[in-house]
Design an enzyme around this catalytic site. Structure first.
Site, PDB file in Angstrom:
ATOM      1  N   TYR A   1       2.840  13.019   3.597  1.00  0.00           N
ATOM      2  CA  TYR A   1       1.625  12.286   3.960  1.00  0.00           C
ATOM      3  C   TYR A   1       0.538  13.245   4.439  1.00  0.00           C
ATOM      4  O   TYR A   1       0.785  14.427   4.672  1.00  0.00           O
ATOM      5  CB  TYR A   1       1.939  11.275   5.069  1.00  0.00           C
ATOM      6  CG  TYR A   1       2.781  10.126   4.597  1.00  0.00           C
ATOM      7  CD1 TYR A   1       2.192   9.072   3.891  1.00  0.00           C
ATOM      8  CD2 TYR A   1       4.139  10.091   4.835  1.00  0.00           C
ATOM      9  CE1 TYR A   1       2.961   8.012   3.448  1.00  0.00           C
ATOM     10  CE2 TYR A   1       4.916   9.040   4.391  1.00  0.00           C
ATOM     11  CZ  TYR A   1       4.320   7.992   3.697  1.00  0.00           C
ATOM     12  OH  TYR A   1       5.080   6.944   3.247  1.00  0.00           O
TER      13      TYR A   1
ATOM     14  N   SER B 159       4.768   1.514  -2.695  1.00  0.00           N
ATOM     15  CA  SER B 159       4.351   2.069  -3.983  1.00  0.00           C
ATOM     16  C   SER B 159       4.098   0.984  -5.012  1.00  0.00           C
ATOM     17  O   SER B 159       3.091   1.019  -5.721  1.00  0.00           O
ATOM     18  CB  SER B 159       5.402   3.037  -4.521  1.00  0.00           C
ATOM     19  OG  SER B 159       5.422   4.198  -3.735  1.00  0.00           O
TER      20      SER B 159
ATOM     21  N   GLN C  36      13.742   4.578  -4.100  1.00  0.00           N
ATOM     22  CA  GLN C  36      12.488   4.487  -4.850  1.00  0.00           C
ATOM     23  C   GLN C  36      12.290   3.109  -5.480  1.00  0.00           C
ATOM     24  O   GLN C  36      11.196   2.565  -5.485  1.00  0.00           O
ATOM     25  CB  GLN C  36      12.470   5.549  -5.946  1.00  0.00           C
ATOM     26  CG  GLN C  36      11.363   6.534  -5.713  1.00  0.00           C
ATOM     27  CD  GLN C  36      11.468   7.764  -6.592  1.00  0.00           C
ATOM     28  OE1 GLN C  36      12.365   7.892  -7.425  1.00  0.00           O
ATOM     29  NE2 GLN C  36      10.548   8.670  -6.409  1.00  0.00           N
TER      30      GLN C  36
ATOM     31  N   ASP D 150      10.769   0.549  -3.114  1.00  0.00           N
ATOM     32  CA  ASP D 150       9.563   0.989  -2.394  1.00  0.00           C
ATOM     33  C   ASP D 150       8.401   0.017  -2.633  1.00  0.00           C
ATOM     34  O   ASP D 150       7.651   0.138  -3.599  1.00  0.00           O
ATOM     35  CB  ASP D 150       9.229   2.407  -2.882  1.00  0.00           C
ATOM     36  CG  ASP D 150       8.055   3.031  -2.164  1.00  0.00           C
ATOM     37  OD1 ASP D 150       7.366   2.325  -1.403  1.00  0.00           O
ATOM     38  OD2 ASP D 150       7.821   4.224  -2.377  1.00  0.00           O
TER      39      ASP D 150
ATOM     40  N   ARG E  69      11.222   6.700   2.044  1.00  0.00           N
ATOM     41  CA  ARG E  69      10.770   7.097   0.707  1.00  0.00           C
ATOM     42  C   ARG E  69      11.661   8.219   0.183  1.00  0.00           C
ATOM     43  O   ARG E  69      11.233   9.357   0.021  1.00  0.00           O
ATOM     44  CB  ARG E  69       9.306   7.472   0.756  1.00  0.00           C
ATOM     45  CG  ARG E  69       8.467   6.204   0.782  1.00  0.00           C
ATOM     46  CD  ARG E  69       7.020   6.470   0.855  1.00  0.00           C
ATOM     47  NE  ARG E  69       6.300   5.560  -0.022  1.00  0.00           N
ATOM     48  CZ  ARG E  69       4.990   5.499  -0.094  1.00  0.00           C
ATOM     49  NH1 ARG E  69       4.243   6.306   0.618  1.00  0.00           N
ATOM     50  NH2 ARG E  69       4.403   4.634  -0.891  1.00  0.00           N
TER      51      ARG E  69
HETATM   52  P1  NAD Z   1      -1.162   6.805   1.809  1.00  0.00           P
HETATM   53  O1  NAD Z   1      -1.322   5.406   1.369  1.00  0.00           O
HETATM   54  O2  NAD Z   1      -0.590   7.098   3.140  1.00  0.00           O
HETATM   55  O3  NAD Z   1      -2.598   7.554   1.745  1.00  0.00           O
HETATM   56  C1  NAD Z   1      -3.390   7.533   0.586  1.00  0.00           C
HETATM   57  C2  NAD Z   1      -3.978   8.905   0.356  1.00  0.00           C
HETATM   58  O4  NAD Z   1      -5.026   9.164   1.296  1.00  0.00           O
HETATM   59  C3  NAD Z   1      -3.000  10.083   0.526  1.00  0.00           C
HETATM   60  O5  NAD Z   1      -2.937  10.796  -0.688  1.00  0.00           O
HETATM   61  C4  NAD Z   1      -3.595  10.900   1.647  1.00  0.00           C
HETATM   62  O6  NAD Z   1      -3.376  12.292   1.476  1.00  0.00           O
HETATM   63  C5  NAD Z   1      -5.061  10.549   1.523  1.00  0.00           C
HETATM   64  N1  NAD Z   1      -5.879  10.885   2.700  1.00  0.00           N
HETATM   65  C6  NAD Z   1      -5.572  10.756   4.013  1.00  0.00           C
HETATM   66  N2  NAD Z   1      -6.581  11.199   4.778  1.00  0.00           N
HETATM   67  C7  NAD Z   1      -7.564  11.600   3.942  1.00  0.00           C
HETATM   68  C8  NAD Z   1      -8.852  12.153   4.141  1.00  0.00           C
HETATM   69  N3  NAD Z   1      -9.343  12.387   5.356  1.00  0.00           N
HETATM   70  N4  NAD Z   1      -9.593  12.455   3.054  1.00  0.00           N
HETATM   71  C9  NAD Z   1      -9.108  12.236   1.811  1.00  0.00           C
HETATM   72  N5  NAD Z   1      -7.905  11.710   1.559  1.00  0.00           N
HETATM   73  C10 NAD Z   1      -7.131  11.399   2.614  1.00  0.00           C
HETATM   74  O7  NAD Z   1      -0.364   7.628   0.709  1.00  0.00           O
HETATM   75  P2  NAD Z   1       0.744   7.116  -0.334  1.00  0.00           P
HETATM   76  O8  NAD Z   1       0.093   6.523  -1.511  1.00  0.00           O
HETATM   77  O9  NAD Z   1       1.713   6.296   0.405  1.00  0.00           O
HETATM   78  O10 NAD Z   1       1.388   8.496  -0.760  1.00  0.00           O
HETATM   79  C11 NAD Z   1       1.701   9.491   0.185  1.00  0.00           C
HETATM   80  C12 NAD Z   1       2.663  10.512  -0.385  1.00  0.00           C
HETATM   81  O11 NAD Z   1       3.941   9.957  -0.545  1.00  0.00           O
HETATM   82  C13 NAD Z   1       2.283  11.086  -1.726  1.00  0.00           C
HETATM   83  O12 NAD Z   1       2.600  12.446  -1.696  1.00  0.00           O
HETATM   84  C14 NAD Z   1       3.187  10.378  -2.672  1.00  0.00           C
HETATM   85  O13 NAD Z   1       3.399  11.092  -3.863  1.00  0.00           O
HETATM   86  C15 NAD Z   1       4.416  10.266  -1.827  1.00  0.00           C
HETATM   87  N6  NAD Z   1       5.331   9.209  -2.274  1.00  0.00           N
HETATM   88  C16 NAD Z   1       6.652   9.503  -2.347  1.00  0.00           C
HETATM   89  C17 NAD Z   1       7.543   8.524  -2.745  1.00  0.00           C
HETATM   90  C18 NAD Z   1       9.001   8.796  -2.846  1.00  0.00           C
HETATM   91  O14 NAD Z   1       9.403   9.936  -2.765  1.00  0.00           O
HETATM   92  N7  NAD Z   1       9.834   7.789  -3.011  1.00  0.00           N
HETATM   93  C19 NAD Z   1       7.095   7.254  -3.048  1.00  0.00           C
HETATM   94  C20 NAD Z   1       5.746   7.001  -2.952  1.00  0.00           C
HETATM   95  C21 NAD Z   1       4.866   7.976  -2.544  1.00  0.00           C
END
Ligand code: NAD
Length: 375
Positions: A227, A130, A124, A127, A119
């Site tokens: 994460y 996402s 991006q 991805d 990521r």
């Molecule tokens: P994910 O699918 O791994 O998890 C979904 C959400 O669940 C996360 O926000 C996590 O903090 C939350 N979570 C985990 N345990 C929890 C708990 N006990 N109680 C409440 N919430 C809980 O996450 P994702 O959608 O893949 O995104 C993760 C991160 O990656 C984010 O910060 C996102 O902005 C980032 N991201 C970055 C890029 C990039 O840079 N290219 C792309 C996509 C996402």
């Protein structure tokens, strides 16, 4: 350079790995594109849409392809059709499926797992986590609205007032943010929670209210990779108390919480479910990873005394046309990095960090460091 677009053999998979837009782009790179008949039909893309942009349609499309693109990991019957040395790129679901990886390696093909794409900014556009989570978050709200016996927006009519639905989103990553935005667009009153402090501002910027146990542990709950960490038992107990108080006042709960490499955290107990009013709906997007809601069943809608727990799998696939279109663009962007443009030829740079991160098998062996047999 021959690219084949496979028809998914899993009947529950409606997505397809190419769109007319990406076929055009592949042609511009100098590739020939062949589609298996009916590959796109469940995504609203008949063969004619592909032939109109220069693809051929053939039952033998896979046989001499240099690159096979598809949605799900290929099964043995599919691998038997690929030529040795071909590349196959898909969502491979490799964890816990090491035997399947061995089968792919034995077929002599180089398999790439799109969901292992780093990521980083450069990737991006590739991805898939996402692109698909975004649609799943949207669709989760639509499923909730469909199962809910009331309207989402407040309606003041001559015949009386319908109150706005109260929606609580648990887990504010890509899917959760889109769920908040969608529920707000439908007029719901939205609250949301996460363990990562960075999400507070994101929730508020979407016009929803943030609710969480904001203690010392919360301040450090985000890993360097962005994460969530698995929280301590003490935090989980505090979080459960807060959730229990809040959930009983909600009409809709949408859960999306995941922790990389761990089962999904249990956030809503059976008791909390029962505390909700009949007619309430929970949608558990984490159901395929064990679920955030106690009692959720993968692929089913469970009725608990008039409260529904929706546990659909492949939720992005329930918006197949959009999911395919974005997935196809993710794939194209990755494959484009493997092409020597002046010579219009396939030229994989095996030292590229994107290739290294996603390549599972090569030359008859499983090559990814995460899937080496234990010594
Ligand atoms: P994910 O699918 O791994 O998890 C979904 C959400 O669940 C996360 O926000 C996590 O903090 C939350 N979570 C985990 N345990 C929890 C708990 N006990 N109680 C409440 N919430 C809980 O996450 P994702 O959608 O893949 O995104 C993760 C991160 O990656 C984010 O910060 C996102 O902005 C980032 N991201 C970055 C890029 C990039 O840079 N290219 C792309 C996509 C996402």
């Amino acid at each position: 350079m021959k690219i084949a677009v496979a028809k998914e053999i899993d009947p529950s998979e409606p997505r397809v790995a190419a769109s007319p837009d990406t076929v055009k782009k592949f042609k511009a790179l100098g590739a020939e594109v062949a589609i298996e008949p009916g590959a796109g039909i469940k995504s609203g893309l008949p063969d004619s849409e592909f032939t109109a942009v220069g693809a051929t349609v053939s039952a033998d499309a896979l046989k001499d392809a240099d690159i096979i693109i598809k949605v799900k990991r290929p099964e043995a019957s599919e691998l038997a059709q690929y030529k040795r040395g071909a590349l196959v790129i898909a969502i491979m679901d490799p964890y816990g499926n090491e035997a399947a990886l061995k089968t792919i390696a034995d077929a002599g093909v180089a398999a790439f797992a799109m969901e292992l794409m780093p990521r980083i900014t450069r990737a991006q556009v590739m991805d898939v986590l996402s692109s698909q989570a975004n649609l799943a978050g949207y669709r989760a709200v639509i499923e909730a609205a469909e199962s809910f016996g009331r309207a989402f927006p407040m309606m003041m009519t001559a015949a009386g007032t319908v109150p706005a639905a109260k929606v609580f989103v648990m887990g504010v990553g890509v899917a959760g943010l889109q769920a908040i935005a969608t529920a707000r667009r439908l007029g719901a009153v939205v609250t949301a929670t996460d363990v990562r402090p960075a999400t507070k501002e994101q929730v508020e910027s979407l016009g929803a209210k943030f609710l969480a146990v904001e203690d010392e542990e919360f301040k450090n709950a985000q890993t360097a990779g962005g994460y969530a960490k698995e929280m301590s038992k003490e935090y989980q107990a505090k979080q459960a108390a807060l959730t229990a108080e809040h959930v009983k006042k909600q009409d809709i709960v949408i859960t999306t919480a995941l922790i990389p490499g761990r089962p999904a955290p249990k956030l809503v107990s059976a008791e909390m479910v029962k505390s909700m009013k009949p007619g309430s709906v929970l949608v558990d997007l984490a159901v395929e990873r064990g679920g955030n809601v106690e009692g959720a069943k993968a692929g089913e809608v469970v009725d608990v005394d008039g409260i529904k727990i929706v546990g659909y799998t492949n939720v992005a696939g329930r918006v197949a046309q959009s999911a395919s279109s974005l997935y196809a663009r993710n794939l194209f962007s990755f494959i484009e990095t493997m092409v020597d443009k002046p010579n219009k030829a396939l030229a994989v740079n095996w030292d590229d960090e994107l290739v290294k991160a996603t390549a599972l098998t090569k030359d008859g062996a499983v090559v990814h460091p995460n899937f080496q047999p234990k010594a």
